[in-house]
Design an enzyme around this catalytic site. Structure first.
Site, PDB file in Angstrom:
ATOM      1  NE  ARG A 226      -4.195  -1.573   0.243  1.00 20.77           N
ATOM      2  CZ  ARG A 226      -4.374  -2.568  -0.632  1.00 20.77           C
ATOM      3  NH1 ARG A 226      -3.520  -2.730  -1.624  1.00 20.77           N
ATOM      4  NH2 ARG A 226      -5.413  -3.370  -0.528  1.00 20.77           N
ATOM      5  CG  HIS A 274      -3.046  -0.681  -7.008  1.00 18.98           C
ATOM      6  ND1 HIS A 274      -3.505  -0.053  -5.875  1.00 18.98           N
ATOM      7  CD2 HIS A 274      -3.033  -2.004  -6.694  1.00 18.98           C
ATOM      8  CE1 HIS A 274      -3.759  -0.953  -4.921  1.00 18.98           C
ATOM      9  NE2 HIS A 274      -3.476  -2.147  -5.411  1.00 18.98           N
TER      10      HIS A 274
HETATM   11  C1  GLV Z   1      -5.019  -5.028  -4.166  1.00 17.62           C
HETATM   12  O1  GLV Z   1      -4.403  -4.075  -3.837  1.00 17.62           O
HETATM   13  C2  GLV Z   1      -5.650  -5.961  -3.278  1.00 17.62           C
HETATM   14  O2  GLV Z   1      -5.797  -5.687  -2.078  1.00 17.62           O
HETATM   15  O3  GLV Z   1      -6.026  -7.041  -3.769  1.00 17.62           O
END
Ligand code: GLV
Length: 311
Positions: A226, A274
């Site tokens: 994160r 991401h």
């Molecule tokens: C992605 O960030 C997840 O939590 O799967």
């Protein structure tokens, strides 16, 4: 009893989830937030980044299922209803995807691929001695489902691998350090540091100047957990002062990353949006439907998390 899909501002993706869930069980009453049908009938929510306080509206809610591996986006809500189970996704295809991303990044670091990309544009022929697996130790912070898969694959490829976890666990198949006491030795060994820990109040900001200073010279940081794990200014300072050789970041405090953010144009930072391990509704829907049926019949749910621990 109904299932509410909560994905603020992502209607298309919510509809795709609904299609996959209905395919597996057409009987499930599904609503897509903000339309929730009769609020008292909502017993399960499938959620990604809901608005805080939202779940207090559903007095019979029994389970909030995260659409991803992480649950920080649920547990950060100070107004979460009590006694509601929280589940996360555990999926081999997500583990495989994370393995591929980290292996790719470690190999790019070894082979200095991004240097060659830049040099190709300038038509420069500059061979470099690669870093090799037998000379490189990869430290995996977080040996959960994803972390352990990454660790084992890198080990198979000939890298030295060390792991770090919060508490001691029985029989890890990689050399593992644990707790605050083990962190220093773990960091001292990690030429490449991969952050794969859950985000909790304890781990927020853990990737900071003090931690970078404990890594070996020339270390490289990969953050696939994160954005809030990282103190951004400390990373920039560590790169600019030569404490770190580079970083690959897939997650950010604010996503999408702001166009004016210095990470975009930093020569030693690779930014990806991401994507290291995306949830695929087609693959994950079966475990959501399974939990829906378990909940209906009062059986234990799969992949529950401990809200006090944060994962
Ligand atoms: C992605 O960030 C997840 O939590 O799967």
């Amino acid at each position: 009893m109904t299932l509410l899909i909560v994905m603020p501002d992502k209607t298309k993706q919510a509809e795709s989830w609904a299609r996959h869930l209905r395919k597996l069980d057409p009987e499930i009453g599904i609503h897509i937030w903000p339309e929730a049908g009769t609020p008292e009938e909502v017993e399960m929510a499938l959620s990604w980044r809901h608005r805080p306080g939202e779940f207090l509206k559903y007095e019979n809610l029994k389970c909030i299922a995260s659409m991803g591996a992480g649950v920080d986006h649920i547990l950060c809500d100070p107004n979460l209803p009590p006694n509601v189970a929280v589940t996360r996704v555990v999926d081999p295809s997500m583990a495989q995807s994370m393995v591929e991303y980290v292996v790719m990044t470690v190999l790019n670091h070894c082979r200095q691929t991004h240097e060659y990309y830049r040099e190709q544009r300038r038509k420069e022929w500059k061979p470099k001695i690669p870093r090799t697996a037998d000379n490189l130790c990869v430290g995996i912070m977080g040996l959960g489902h994803l972390g352990m898969n990454v660790a084992l694959r890198l080990k198979q490829m000939g890298f030295s691998v060390v792991g770090w976890r919060r508490t001691e666990a029985a029989a890890d198949s990689v050399t593992t350090f644990h707790g605050r006491e083990g962190l220093r030795s773990f960091l001292a060994a990690s030429n490449v540091l991969v952050c794969l820990i859950p985000l909790t109040p304890e781990t927020r900001g853990i990737l900071n100047r003090e931690l970078f200073d404990q890594l070996p010279a020339d270390a490289f940081v990969i953050n696939v957990a994160r954005g809030e794990h990282l103190v951004e200014d400390d990373l920039l300072a560590a790169l600019d002062s030569g404490v770190l050789s580079g970083a690959c970041l897939d997650v950010f405090c604010r996503e999408p990353l702001d166009p004016g953010h210095p990470f975009w144009s930093h020569p030693r930072i690779v930014v990806t949006p991401h994507i290291s391990s995306l949830t695929q509704p087609a693959r994950v829907a079966p475990q959501i439907v399974e939990n829906y049926h378990r909940m209906k019949t009062g059986r234990p749910l799969l992949h529950t998390v401990d809200p006090d621990r944060g994962y």
